[in-house]
Design a protein around this motif. Structure first.
Motif, short mmCIF file in Angstrom:
data_model
loop_
_atom_site.label_atom_id
_atom_site.label_comp_id
_atom_site.label_asym_id
_atom_site.label_seq_id
_atom_site.Cartn_x
_atom_site.Cartn_y
_atom_site.Cartn_z
N ARG A 80 0.80 -1.24 0.00
CA ARG A 80 0.00 0.00 0.00
C ARG A 80 0.83 1.28 0.00
O ARG A 80 0.30 2.36 0.24
N ASP A 81 2.15 1.17 -0.18
CA ASP A 81 2.98 2.36 -0.26
C ASP A 81 4.28 1.94 -0.96
O ASP A 81 5.35 1.89 -0.35
N THR A 82 4.15 1.67 -2.25
CA THR A 82 5.26 1.08 -2.98
C THR A 82 6.50 1.96 -2.95
O THR A 82 7.61 1.47 -2.72
N SER A 83 6.32 3.26 -3.17
CA SER A 83 7.52 4.10 -3.24
C SER A 83 8.25 4.11 -1.91
O SER A 83 9.48 4.01 -1.87
N ALA A 84 7.49 4.20 -0.81
CA ALA A 84 8.16 4.18 0.49
C ALA A 84 8.89 2.85 0.66
O ALA A 84 10.01 2.80 1.17
N ALA A 326 -5.27 3.25 8.39
CA ALA A 326 -6.19 2.15 8.13
C ALA A 326 -7.30 2.06 9.17
O ALA A 326 -8.33 1.44 8.92
N CYS A 327 -7.09 2.65 10.33
CA CYS A 327 -8.01 2.44 11.46
C CYS A 327 -9.37 3.10 11.22
O CYS A 327 -9.46 4.31 11.03
N PRO A 328 -10.43 2.32 11.23
CA PRO A 328 -11.76 2.89 11.00
C PRO A 328 -12.20 3.83 12.12
O PRO A 328 -12.93 4.79 11.87
N GLU A 390 -2.81 -5.93 10.53
CA GLU A 390 -2.60 -6.39 9.16
C GLU A 390 -1.52 -5.58 8.45
O GLU A 390 -0.65 -6.12 7.79
N ILE A 391 -1.57 -4.27 8.62
CA ILE A 391 -0.71 -3.43 7.79
C ILE A 391 0.59 -3.05 8.47
O ILE A 391 1.52 -2.57 7.81
#
Ligand code: SF4
Ligand code: SF4
Lengths: 720, 265
Positions: A80-84, A326-328, A390-391
């Motif tokens: 979810r953050d390819t460049s990083a 991500a936290c709802p 998860e993340i």
């Protein structure tokens, strides 16, 4: 490569070239001091973790294997953050290369050469080594600059350290020192890299007449480019020699400083992240930790009640903010950010557990309203959706920590009145809704056949119905549809009727462990008296708990979710489909079936097989966004002035063109989204429907009675 | 300072229930039992005082009732307190509130209690008598429908607020020893976790009969009561209907009803 006229042994870098003895002495003293400080720092940290509770670790080999895989692939960082992820990989691998390089020199110069007279750092090896180091420096540099760019120009919200769990005026609302720490960390490394190049360049300029150096300058392309530049600016060999002295010391001392302070700064994540990744549990949220039923108290009250792995987790956090994003609960404006929770505990443990003595219990309290304490409203905001776990790229397991703190709150009786009512209902009636036990199977009355009583006769499939399917008027229809599907497909199935109690998934996640144990034991005893092959349920919460948590209490069953069952049945041609649905919908992964049990495919396959096209929402599968009902939050009404998680999700779905339904697979999702579709004004566009209902409609199973909505049936309040 | 908190395990009716054959009460098959809500608040008030002042305050829950009524005592002990008292004997069956008050008063004397916190009323029979009758039996001061308590241990007086009509509160001073009947909303009773309740089973519950308290059979039960239940009835009610559905559906249904009532279907 090497000029045959040159002795390969002479092609190397002479360490401490032209240094007076006292300088070397000072250098070694500094080096030893830095190392000593480093070791002492590590000791302080390890002692800090050791002050947590003991845990036993099993399957370490497997866990370390997973850690190595994730580190080498940088999977957890790229998600979810390819460049990083890529930039971190550049920093990580190049930094590791530089470290190994430096260690190699030390190995030769300080160990092998003085002890055994061995040398190898010369000639071809030296040249390739120089090239590699030179390029590695670029990798680190580029990565660091990107990290600065992210912080300064991308200004990503997840890197904003303002906290949702504090008011603006509170002292720890804006953790600005964290920003400072980030920048110091980046600058420190950048300066080490840059001074390294300039140092190399000044050596080249200084030794420009030495063929053994100058002829091989392009093996250090960056250093040489800088050297040429310096030369162009008129730097003389003598001037360069002088510059080299100063830079050498500057470069060396900040590197030592970096090492000495490493255990106390952000840099320690190099170690803690690796450790944290090696300590990951396979099912941190799906299977919550057991407690000792005879213990005086349970749960976490003080920082030392956490186990050492959890204390280490708090030190592994890199503040990347992925969990925060991500936290709802955080997204809906609740006073909870998993990142800030972890960091609060980090501050508390740093403040209290690094000293020689552990302070008094009062200063160790982890839950409370003070600075560096977790507030109860923060804990109650969590939906145990596991999006954070998860993340998290470093494997932090937030949910067990939250639940452990809730356990203490529950033991002290501190909770929202609505949660209290629900728990009391469960204590008294075996269901959280507060309905009479005897009415548990009332929903079956609308069927034109009788479901077998699994207590009285053997069945193949025991259906654990669950609270919401039994009592929620909307979801009762799903239960009825599922019953018809099973009946029409000729399955030998039964239910427990009044004997069923709620499985206890939410009860456990709220922190009422005693009640959960009671429920598990009672249900297991009931199930033990029945004869069946498998258990099925439409409720992902019950599914999770029966499958993953009951084994700890002696209940080992083959448990399957309804969508998994119908997927198998469709594959085996056991379901008589009359027509295809021909609809375009979006599908919402429930946390308990998806993230917690990794079942993303079965429901999608089912939909495909009945002619339903799924258009994915931007956040799907492991990135699904919780409806907000988990962890007992279904019992506490969300305040009206907030955007509830379910509403945010519905808005996300509403962005999709040309779909007419929002498909769910969970009674709690159904409950939340039925409200949200109305409150967001999407009810004319989207229908909230269960996978099961779609199948039933393709089998044309809906009896005339169930098509008639309950709302038109008058409810008799009392009789004359 | 010792606070005695008499609690009652009240009966809760099922949605559909039937009366007993003799018509004097509801058929037990249709009853559930739980701790009286008011008493939960009274116990919480005692707990909070103990938390505030520490061990100088001892709090003891008690009940008059059979073995099963221990559940309510356990629920109290699950939250705090070290021991409880249960008084029972067959002959206590069908006692009226005055008799129950007599028993509680005897316990208060035996315990040398300084205060009694009772619930204002019990949700099942709703007499609102027991607490105040205890004060009468003991000849103590009393304050009913208390919404706030302020105690400093060893003081001869306590300050309490009482709820009056229209949201008005009256702040009064009461001489100790005293009986307070506690109103709902005085606090937020905490939750008794199942673990807490289980662990409370290790705490002693002293079981006494009326004779242990110096009462005769003739002082209790029907014999000692000056009132008795003659019968229970369900008054006839009209019919009600909750109209649901879309606005159109609701309107249609309403029109139907109007037509029906006017006899013009
Ligand atoms: S489990 Fe979900 S709600 Fe709870 S902290 Fe993590 S992301 Fe937020
Ligand atoms: S807890 Fe994990 S995901 Fe959250 S900020 Fe820290 S490192 Fe990132």
């Amino acid at each position: 490569m090497i000029n045959p006229a040159h002795d390969p042994q002479a092609i190397t870098r002479i360490l401490f070239q032209d240094f007076p003895l006292w300088m070397m002495v000072v250098f070694y003293i500094s080096a030893v001091a830095a190392m000593a400080m480093f070791v002492y720092g590590c000791y302080i940290q390890v002692r800090k973790y050791w002050r947590g509770q003991p845990i036993s670790l099993k399957q370490m080999q497997q866990r370390i294997g997973l850690m190595l895989r994730d580190i080498v692939s940088h999977r957890t960082l790229r998600r979810r953050d390819t460049s990083a992820g890529i930039m971190h990989a550049a920093i990580f691998f190049c930094f590791a290369t530089l470290f190994v390089g430096t260690a190699t020199i030390t190995l030769e110069y300080d160990i092998l050469k003085p002890i055994a007279g061995w040398t190898f750092w010369y000639g071809d090896f030296y040249l390739w080594f120089s090239l590699l180091m030179d390029l590695a420096g670029v990798g680190v540099g580029v990565g660091l600059v990107y990290m600065m760019y992210r912080r300064k120009w991308l200004a990503l919200p997840k890197l904003d350290y303002h906290r949702p769990d504090r008011q603006t005026a509170e002292p720890d609302y804006d953790r600005s020192w964290y920003r400072l720490e980030d920048w110091l960390f980046l600058w420190n490394l950048i300066i080490i890299i840059v001074t390294g190049y300039v140092l190399e360049a000044s050596r080249l300029v200084w030794l420009q007449t030495d063929h053994l150096v100058w002829d091989y300058r392009w093996w250090s392309p960056i250093g040489t480019s800088v050297a040429l530049l310096m030369h162009d600016f008129g730097l003389s060999a003598q001037g360069a020699g002088e510059l080299r002295y100063y830079l050498w010391w500057f470069h060396g001392l900040i590197a030592f400083l970096f090492i000495a302070l490493l255990p106390f700064t952000k840099a320690k994540h190099m170690f803690t992240a690796i450790a944290s990744l090696s300590l990951r549990n396979a099912q941190p949220t799906a299977r919550l930790p057991l407690t000792d039923p005879d213990a005086e108290t349970i749960g976490v009250r003080s920082i030392t009640d956490f186990n050492w792995k959890q204390l280490l987790h708090t030190d592994a956090c890199t503040k990347c903010g992925r969990c925060h994003e991500a936290c709802p609960a955080n997204a809906s404006g609740f006073p909870l950010s998993p990142r800030d929770m972890v960091l609060t505990l980090r501050e508390l443990s740093n403040n209290t557990l690094q000293g020689r003595k552990i302070p008094m219990v009062d200063d160790l309290k982890a839950v409370g309203d003070g600075v560096n304490q977790i507030r109860s409203e923060t804990l109650w905001s969590c939906r145990t959706c596991s999006a954070c776990v998860e993340i998290c790229p470093v494997g932090i397991e937030h949910v067990p920590m939250i639940v452990e703190m809730r356990r203490a709150l529950v033991e002290d009786g501190e909770m929202d009145a609505a949660v209290q009512t629900a728990l009391q209902n469960v204590q008294k009636k075996g269901n959280s809704i507060g309905e009479n036990k005897r009415k548990r199977a009332a929903w079956t009355k609308k069927l034109d056949f009788t479901i077998k009583d699994a207590r009285k006769e053997a069945v193949d499939l025991l259906w654990f119905v669950g609270d919401y399917a039994s009592f929620d008027p909307r979801y009762q229809k799903v239960a009825q549809s599922f019953a018809r599907i099973l009946q029409a497909s000729g399955i030998n199935f039964g239910i427990l009727y009044e004997a069923e109690m709620t499985a206890g998934n939410d009860v456990r996640r709220v922190g009422e462990e005693g009640l959960f144990e009671h429920l598990a034991e009672t249900n297991i005893a009931k199930l033990a008296a029945c004869e069946f092959e498998r258990i099925v349920t439409t409720d992902p919460h019950s599914f999770n708990t029966l499958k993953n948590e009951y084994p700890d209490f002696g209940g080992n069953y083959d448990v399957i979710h309804a969508t998994q069952l119908v997927e198998q049945m469709l594959t085996d041609g056991m379901i008589p489909l009359i027509r295809q649905a021909n609809r375009k919908v979006t599908y919402h992964d429930s946390c308990h079936l998806g993230r917690l049990n990794k079942e993303y495919e079965a429901p999608r396959q089912v939909l495909k097989k009945i002619g339903v096209e799924v258009v994915e929402m931007p956040r799907n599968q492991d990135n699904s966004f919780c409806c907000g009902a988990g962890g007992g939050r279904i019992w506490t009404p969300d305040p009206l002035d907030m955007d509830k998680p379910a509403e945010l999700r519905m808005q996300e779905a509403a962005q999709i063109e040309a779909i007419d339904a929002f498909v769910v697979n969970c009674p709690k999702c159904m409950n939340m989204f039925e409200d949200a579709v109305k409150s967001t004004g999407n009810d004319d566009k989207l229908e909230v429907i269960e996978v099961i209902e779609l199948i039933a409609s393709c089998m044309q199973l809906e009896s005339s009675e169930s098509n008639e909505t309950d709302t038109t049936t008058p409810t008799e309040i009392s009789e004359g | 300072m010792k606070i005695l908190v008499p609690v009652k395990q009240v009966a809760v009716l099922d949605e559909d229930f039937e009366l007993r054959d003799d018509g004097k009460d509801v058929d037990v098959d249709f009853l559930d039992y739980e701790l009286n809500e008011w008493d939960d608040f009274a116990w919480e008030a005692a707990l909070q005082l103990q938390e505030q002042h520490g061990d100088v305050i001892e709090i003891v829950p008690m009940t008059v009732g059979p073995e099963e009524a221990s559940d309510s005592l356990l629920k109290c002990l699950g939250k705090g307190g070290e021991r409880a008292i249960r008084v029972w004997h067959e002959s206590l069956q069908d006692s009226d509130p005055a008799v129950i008050a007599r028993v509680i008063a005897k316990v208060a004397q035996r315990e040398q209690a300084d205060m009694v916190f009772a619930g204002t009323l019990a949700s099942d029979h709703g007499y609102s008598q027991t607490g105040v009758s205890v004060a009468a039996e003991l000849n103590w001061a009393k304050a009913a429908v208390v919404s706030k308590v302020n105690i400093s241990p060893n003081a001869s007086c306590i300050q309490v607020n009482r709820e009056l009509e229209g949201g008005l509160e009256e702040s009064i001073e009461v001489q100790c020893p005293a009986v307070l009947t506690i109103q709902l909303g005085i606090n937020e009773p905490r939750y008794a976790s199942l673990r807490g309740i289980k662990q409370a089973k290790a705490k002693p519950i002293e079981v006494l009969s009326h004779t242990d308290l110096g009462l005769q059979d003739s002082d209790v039960g029907i014999a000692g009561s000056r009132s008795r239940v003659r019968r229970m009835v369900m008054p006839a009610k009209g019919q009600a209907e909750l109209i649901e559905g879309s606005v159109v559906e609701q309107a249609a249904r309403l029109a139907d009803i109007v037509k029906q009532l006017r006899g013009g279907v």
